[in-house]
Design a protein around this motif. Structure first.
Motif, PDB file in Angstrom:
ATOM      1  N   ARG A   1       0.789  -1.237   0.000  1.00 15.55           N
ATOM      2  CA  ARG A   1       0.000   0.000   0.000  1.00 15.55           C
ATOM      3  C   ARG A   1       0.819   1.284   0.000  1.00 15.55           C
ATOM      4  N   ASP A   2       2.141   1.206  -0.034  1.00 14.99           N
ATOM      5  CA  ASP A   2       2.943   2.440  -0.035  1.00 14.99           C
ATOM      6  C   ASP A   2       4.210   2.239  -0.854  1.00 14.99           C
ATOM      7  N   VAL A   3       4.055   1.772  -2.087  1.00 14.02           N
ATOM      8  CA  VAL A   3       5.190   1.563  -2.978  1.00 14.02           C
ATOM      9  C   VAL A   3       5.583   2.913  -3.568  1.00 14.02           C
ATOM     10  N   LYS A   4       6.822   3.300  -3.346  1.00 13.86           N
ATOM     11  CA  LYS A   4       7.321   4.579  -3.860  1.00 13.86           C
ATOM     12  C   LYS A   4       8.842   4.553  -3.855  1.00 13.86           C
ATOM     13  N   PRO A   5       9.512   5.469  -4.557  1.00 15.57           N
ATOM     14  CA  PRO A   5      10.976   5.431  -4.642  1.00 15.57           C
ATOM     15  C   PRO A   5      11.667   5.564  -3.293  1.00 15.57           C
ATOM     16  N   GLU A   6      11.079   6.268  -2.342  1.00 16.64           N
ATOM     17  CA  GLU A   6      11.723   6.428  -1.038  1.00 16.64           C
ATOM     18  C   GLU A   6      11.857   5.112  -0.294  1.00 16.64           C
ATOM     19  N   HIS A   7      11.042   4.137  -0.621  1.00 20.05           N
ATOM     20  CA  HIS A   7      11.070   2.849   0.076  1.00 20.05           C
ATOM     21  C   HIS A   7      11.866   1.788  -0.671  1.00 20.05           C
ATOM     22  N   VAL A   8      12.514   2.157  -1.750  1.00 16.18           N
ATOM     23  CA  VAL A   8      13.363   1.236  -2.508  1.00 16.18           C
ATOM     24  C   VAL A   8      14.814   1.647  -2.282  1.00 16.18           C
ATOM     25  N   ILE A   9      15.565   0.800  -1.575  1.00 11.76           N
ATOM     26  CA  ILE A   9      16.968   1.076  -1.251  1.00 11.76           C
ATOM     27  C   ILE A   9      17.848   0.157  -2.077  1.00 11.76           C
ATOM     28  N   LEU A  10      18.824   0.726  -2.740  1.00  7.96           N
ATOM     29  CA  LEU A  10      19.725  -0.022  -3.604  1.00  7.96           C
ATOM     30  C   LEU A  10      21.120  -0.036  -2.997  1.00  7.96           C
ATOM     31  N   ASP A  11      21.744  -1.204  -3.024  1.00 11.30           N
ATOM     32  CA  ASP A  11      23.077  -1.363  -2.455  1.00 11.30           C
ATOM     33  C   ASP A  11      23.935  -2.192  -3.413  1.00 11.30           C
ATOM     34  N   ARG A  12      25.230  -2.080  -3.237  1.00 15.66           N
ATOM     35  CA  ARG A  12      26.178  -2.817  -4.063  1.00 15.66           C
ATOM     36  C   ARG A  12      26.913  -3.826  -3.183  1.00 15.66           C
ATOM     37  N   THR A  13      26.873  -5.081  -3.591  1.00 20.15           N
ATOM     38  CA  THR A  13      27.557  -6.130  -2.843  1.00 20.15           C
ATOM     39  C   THR A  13      29.061  -6.072  -3.129  1.00 20.15           C
ATOM     40  N   PRO A  14      29.865  -6.740  -2.304  1.00 20.69           N
ATOM     41  CA  PRO A  14      31.317  -6.752  -2.585  1.00 20.69           C
ATOM     42  C   PRO A  14      31.673  -7.342  -3.939  1.00 20.69           C
ATOM     43  N   GLN A  15      30.800  -8.200  -4.471  1.00 21.45           N
ATOM     44  CA  GLN A  15      31.061  -8.769  -5.799  1.00 21.45           C
ATOM     45  C   GLN A  15      30.598  -7.859  -6.935  1.00 21.45           C
ATOM     46  N   GLY A  16      30.021  -6.707  -6.615  1.00 16.59           N
ATOM     47  CA  GLY A  16      29.573  -5.775  -7.631  1.00 16.59           C
ATOM     48  C   GLY A  16      28.157  -6.010  -8.107  1.00 16.59           C
ATOM     49  N   ASN A  17      27.404  -6.888  -7.438  1.00 13.87           N
ATOM     50  CA  ASN A  17      26.028  -7.145  -7.814  1.00 13.87           C
ATOM     51  C   ASN A  17      25.086  -6.142  -7.150  1.00 13.87           C
ATOM     52  N   LEU A  18      23.870  -6.096  -7.644  1.00 17.99           N
ATOM     53  CA  LEU A  18      22.870  -5.164  -7.132  1.00 17.99           C
ATOM     54  C   LEU A  18      22.050  -5.834  -6.046  1.00 17.99           C
ATOM     55  N   LYS A  19      21.898  -5.141  -4.926  1.00 16.91           N
ATOM     56  CA  LYS A  19      21.077  -5.593  -3.811  1.00 16.91           C
ATOM     57  C   LYS A  19      19.970  -4.574  -3.582  1.00 16.91           C
ATOM     58  N   MET A  20      18.739  -5.054  -3.431  1.00 18.23           N
ATOM     59  CA  MET A  20      17.608  -4.147  -3.250  1.00 18.23           C
ATOM     60  C   MET A  20      16.859  -4.497  -1.979  1.00 18.23           C
ATOM     61  N   TRP A  21      16.368  -3.443  -1.295  1.00 18.86           N
ATOM     62  CA  TRP A  21      15.533  -3.600  -0.110  1.00 18.86           C
ATOM     63  C   TRP A  21      14.226  -2.842  -0.329  1.00 18.86           C
ATOM     64  N   LEU A  22      13.133  -3.443   0.081  1.00 17.93           N
ATOM     65  CA  LEU A  22      11.825  -2.774   0.066  1.00 17.93           C
ATOM     66  C   LEU A  22      11.422  -2.527   1.511  1.00 17.93           C
ATOM     67  N   LEU A  23      11.254  -1.260   1.865  1.00 16.36           N
ATOM     68  CA  LEU A  23      11.052  -0.866   3.254  1.00 16.36           C
ATOM     69  C   LEU A  23       9.591  -0.586   3.573  1.00 16.36           C
ATOM     70  N   ASP A  24       9.339  -0.466   4.875  1.00 18.07           N
ATOM     71  CA  ASP A  24       8.132   0.114   5.451  1.00 18.07           C
ATOM     72  C   ASP A  24       6.867  -0.674   5.110  1.00 18.07           C
ATOM     73  N   TYR A  25       6.719  -1.789   5.814  1.00 16.60           N
ATOM     74  CA  TYR A  25       5.467  -2.546   5.766  1.00 16.60           C
ATOM     75  C   TYR A  25       4.525  -2.120   6.889  1.00 16.60           C
ATOM     76  N   GLY A  26       4.756  -0.976   7.465  1.00 18.02           N
ATOM     77  CA  GLY A  26       3.926  -0.534   8.578  1.00 18.02           C
ATOM     78  C   GLY A  26       2.514  -0.169   8.189  1.00 18.02           C
ATOM     79  N   VAL A  27       2.264   0.155   6.923  1.00 11.68           N
ATOM     80  CA  VAL A  27       0.915   0.509   6.483  1.00 11.68           C
ATOM     81  C   VAL A  27       0.296  -0.588   5.630  1.00 11.68           C
ATOM     82  N   CYS A  28       0.875  -1.764   5.642  1.00  8.69           N
ATOM     83  CA  CYS A  28       0.389  -2.824   4.768  1.00  8.69           C
ATOM     84  C   CYS A  28      -0.989  -3.298   5.225  1.00  8.69           C
TER      85      CYS A  28
END
Length: 464
Positions: free
Chosen positions: A279-306
């Motif tokens: 119920r609150d999908v937006k760019p602020e809740h999508v966190i992108l990170d880089r692993t030591p191997q150079g791959n893309l890691k993604m997190w989806l935050l804030d399930y408080g309003v689900c």
């Protein structure tokens, strides 16, 4: 005395002396018809002077003062009355809030209404306050400071405050058993006794346990503070939020946007299968990170309003008529205050995010939250191809189906959406590595700012 004043005096039936009300009525009539205007009669009050009204107020001067206080400015452009300005929804981007905030209705007395609106505590409505950013920062900066440096349940040592949202406070902390850095999230003191907020904070722990996906932030523990309010312990993550990337780049290419949308759709599909609608999908809740191997890691935050299938019936009834989520990204059924949402609501939110990443603008806008929600309910979203001519007609049709007003016209689930998006990216793995290489990953102490977003966003329904 002019002719008009003489006629008014002849029509006057009250006594001239001995009756204050009758004399007051006569003086008002004389001033209204005086040739020099309603400022005063030089024969009765002497020549007009700048300080005359303050020293010898005439009948009606209080009315003029009241008009000035309510917004009337002589010689200047008209200003909105105080009542209307107080009830105007606060501009979201300027105030840093995510919902329309309205002042209290007050009583008939304007003096009482002004005194009521002047107290910050009295302006609290629902879960948000309409105070300005400086007042919010000044008041909220002192909240939960007594927890800094303390130890919770002999297991977690709290550090500095990472951030404060609309209803929650996040601390950096250390798990004493192995010196592992974690984040502790709790409610603000004003919401410590709120049962729905406490239940939603615990629900993030529930989602973390039931949704088996690496993009869901792990909630490893929970407990209760001294005042009875709950707290949750989350893994500390760091990365770059998607909204910061959009701010830096403006727009993204089609392969990059589709690759990110597919990763978000994958975690949302797992959530829907487990019985949770974000119920609150937006760019602020999508966190992108880089692993030591150079791959893309993604997190989806804030399930408080689900929205959860396991939510009790009384909680669902209380949600009726309220909008949960960020107004610019909510679906039409959310904007109308309908708590019965399904996966198609997240399809719409993801469509807004794709539209924004490709065009650099949101599909809907409004001067107030009320107008914004009304447009989402009543108007069709603009076609992406009209704003970005380089987008193919096939992708334009896919985004239009994601943003359909009727949920029956959208994709039924995230798997169907993923099948429609896959043809627009040739090599997902190479695109992910290119995205990871371009990230500006910050330190762990600065990368978790998005986790402290409001754990609950409540907007009273203002559009039918």
């Amino acid at each position: 005395m002019g002719a008009g004043a003489q006629r008014a005096a002849r029509r006057h039936r009250g006594p001239l002396r001995g009756d204050g009300d009758g004399r007051l009525r006569l003086r008002r009539l004389l001033r209204r018809h005086h040739p020099l205007g309603p400022r005063g009669d030089p024969g009765l009050h002497g020549p007009r002077a700048p300080g005359l009204q303050a020293l010898h107020p005439l009948p009606g001067s209080r009315r003029r003062q009241r008009r000035r206080r309510l917004g009337h400015r002589p010689g200047g452009p008209p200003r909105r009355p105080l009542r209307a300005r107080a009830r105007r929804p606060i501009h979201l981007a300027r105030e840093g809030l995510r919902g329309p905030v309205r002042g209290p209705r007050g009583g008939r007395s304007s003096r009482r209404r002004r005194r009521h609106l002047g107290r910050p505590a009295a302006r609290l409505t629902g879960f948000l306050t309409p105070a300005g950013p400086l007042r919010i920062v000044g008041a909220m900066a002192l909240e939960r400071t007594e927890l800094r440096g303390t130890t919770l349940d002999a297991r977690y040592e709290l550090g500095d405050i990472l951030g404060i949202g609309g209803t929650g406070v996040c601390f950096e902390a250390t798990r004493l058993s192995d010196e592992h850095p974690v984040v502790i999230k709790t409610l603000r003191p004003v919401f410590a006794d709120h049962p729905d907020l406490a239940r939603r904070l615990r629900r993030e722990h529930e989602v973390s346990q039931r949704v088996a996906h690496p993009s869901v932030v792990p909630v490893i523990d929970e407990g209760v503070l001294y005042d009875g309010s709950p707290y949750t312990v989350m893994e500390r993550i760091h990365g770059e939020p998607l909204h910061r990337i959009l701010r830096r780049a403006g727009t993204l290419s089609v392969p990059v946007v589709i690759t990110l949308a597919l990763k978000v759709a994958d975690v949302l599909h797992r959530s829907h299968v487990a019985g949770y609608v974000h119920r609150d999908v937006k760019p602020e809740h999508v966190i992108l990170d880089r692993t030591p191997q150079g791959n893309l890691k993604m997190w989806l935050l804030d399930y408080g309003v689900c929205a959860a299938e396991t939510a009790p019936a009384d909680e669902v009834d209380r949600e009726r008529g309220r909008v949960y989520g960020t107004p610019s990204y909510v679906s039409p059924e959310q904007a109308s205050g309908n708590p019965a949402v399904d996966a198609r609501a997240d399809v719409f939110g993801l469509g807004v995010m794709v539209f924004e990443a490709l065009s650099g603008r949101l599909p809907y806008s409004g001067s107030t939250v009320t107008n914004l929600l009304r447009r989402i309910i009543r108007e069709d979203a603009p076609r992406l191809g009209l704003l970005v001519p380089t987008v193919s007609a096939e992708l334009d049709a896919v985004v239009a189906k994601m943003l359909a007003r009727k949920r029956e016209d959208r994709y039924p689930n995230m798997r169907a959406l993923a099948r429609a998006l896959m043809p627009f990216v040739a090599d997902r793995r190479a695109t992910e590595r290119a995205i990871a290489a371009g990230l500006e990953v910050r330190s762990a102490s600065r990368g978790l700012s998005s986790v402290v977003n409001e754990s609950l966003t409540t907007v009273e329904r203002t559009a039918a």
